[in-house]
Scaffold this motif. Structure first.
Motif, PDB file in Angstrom:
ATOM      1  N   ARG A  44       3.340   7.948  40.792  1.00 13.17           N
ATOM      2  CA  ARG A  44       2.271   7.634  41.743  1.00 13.17           C
ATOM      3  C   ARG A  44       2.082   8.790  42.707  1.00 13.17           C
ATOM      4  O   ARG A  44       3.015   9.494  43.041  1.00 13.17           O
ATOM      5  CB  ARG A  44       2.610   6.375  42.522  1.00 13.17           C
ATOM      6  N   ARG A  48       0.460   6.183  47.929  1.00 11.12           N
ATOM      7  CA  ARG A  48       0.020   5.016  47.178  1.00 11.12           C
ATOM      8  C   ARG A  48       1.207   4.320  46.525  1.00 11.12           C
ATOM      9  O   ARG A  48       1.059   3.607  45.570  1.00 11.12           O
ATOM     10  CB  ARG A  48      -0.973   5.432  46.087  1.00 11.12           C
ATOM     11  N   LEU A  50       3.596   1.770  45.547  1.00 12.09           N
ATOM     12  CA  LEU A  50       3.649   0.314  45.573  1.00 12.09           C
ATOM     13  C   LEU A  50       5.105  -0.091  45.638  1.00 12.09           C
ATOM     14  O   LEU A  50       5.941   0.462  44.940  1.00 12.09           O
ATOM     15  CB  LEU A  50       2.992  -0.248  44.314  1.00 12.09           C
ATOM     16  N   PHE A  60       2.058  -2.300  49.981  1.00 10.55           N
ATOM     17  CA  PHE A  60       2.060  -0.869  50.243  1.00 10.55           C
ATOM     18  C   PHE A  60       2.836  -0.650  51.537  1.00 10.55           C
ATOM     19  O   PHE A  60       2.419  -1.129  52.586  1.00 10.55           O
ATOM     20  CB  PHE A  60       0.642  -0.325  50.421  1.00 10.55           C
ATOM     21  N   HIS A  66      -1.337   7.602  57.006  1.00  7.69           N
ATOM     22  CA  HIS A  66      -2.041   7.130  55.812  1.00  7.69           C
ATOM     23  C   HIS A  66      -2.564   5.724  56.057  1.00  7.69           C
ATOM     24  O   HIS A  66      -1.851   4.869  56.554  1.00  7.69           O
ATOM     25  CB  HIS A  66      -1.121   7.116  54.594  1.00  7.69           C
ATOM     26  N   THR A  68      -4.172   2.363  54.267  1.00  8.40           N
ATOM     27  CA  THR A  68      -4.418   1.632  53.031  1.00  8.40           C
ATOM     28  C   THR A  68      -5.820   1.045  53.131  1.00  8.40           C
ATOM     29  O   THR A  68      -6.120   0.305  54.056  1.00  8.40           O
ATOM     30  CB  THR A  68      -3.373   0.524  52.834  1.00  8.40           C
ATOM     31  N   THR A  69      -6.666   1.390  52.173  1.00  8.86           N
ATOM     32  CA  THR A  69      -8.062   0.964  52.216  1.00  8.86           C
ATOM     33  C   THR A  69      -8.275  -0.342  51.466  1.00  8.86           C
ATOM     34  O   THR A  69      -7.410  -0.790  50.705  1.00  8.86           O
ATOM     35  CB  THR A  69      -8.958   2.044  51.583  1.00  8.86           C
ATOM     36  N   ASP A  72      -7.851   0.261  47.846  1.00  8.11           N
ATOM     37  CA  ASP A  72      -6.455   0.228  47.388  1.00  8.11           C
ATOM     38  C   ASP A  72      -6.026  -1.203  47.090  1.00  8.11           C
ATOM     39  O   ASP A  72      -5.420  -1.489  46.068  1.00  8.11           O
ATOM     40  CB  ASP A  72      -5.509   0.809  48.454  1.00  8.11           C
ATOM     41  N   HIS A  75      -7.824  -2.634  43.979  1.00  5.74           N
ATOM     42  CA  HIS A  75      -7.246  -2.082  42.747  1.00  5.74           C
ATOM     43  C   HIS A  75      -5.934  -2.809  42.433  1.00  5.74           C
ATOM     44  O   HIS A  75      -5.696  -3.199  41.278  1.00  5.74           O
ATOM     45  CB  HIS A  75      -7.009  -0.585  42.869  1.00  5.74           C
ATOM     46  N   LEU A  76      -5.099  -3.012  43.422  1.00  4.29           N
ATOM     47  CA  LEU A  76      -3.846  -3.722  43.222  1.00  4.29           C
ATOM     48  C   LEU A  76      -4.102  -5.140  42.710  1.00  4.29           C
ATOM     49  O   LEU A  76      -3.458  -5.583  41.758  1.00  4.29           O
ATOM     50  CB  LEU A  76      -3.062  -3.771  44.534  1.00  4.29           C
TER      51      LEU A  76
END
Length: 82
Positions: A44, A48, A50, A60, A66, A68-69, A72, A75-76
């Motif tokens: 990864r 990102r 996990l 996350f 950083h 987390t959007t 993100d 997608h998870l």
């Protein structure tokens, strides 16, 4: 899950496992030899990573600098619902 090594030393990761982990052609995996076992882990990008809580839920970890959007998280969710 039992798999077999072919004469070229290849192992096929079953489709169900590839789908669950979102492994697509070109996905890089880290291989580590642990005593008498082999561990494969998805490589990864930093930020990102996990992680898994003790109760098995993914998250996350917080990381300075950083964010987390929503993408993100979506997608998870997509990966875990496969």
């Amino acid at each position: 899950m039992m798999v077999t090594i072919d004469k070229a030393g290849r192992v096929v990761i079953p489709k169900g496992a590839r789908d669950r982990l979102d492994l697509v052609p070109g996905t890089q995996l880290e291989l580590e030899v642990l005593h008498d076992a082999i561990q494969l882990a998805r490589r990864r990008e930093p930020g990102r990573q996990l992680a898994w809580a003790e109760d098995g839920r993914p998250y996350f970890p917080a990381r300075p600098g950083h964010v987390t959007t929503d993408a993100d998280v979506q997608h998870l969710r997509d990966v875990l619902q496969r």
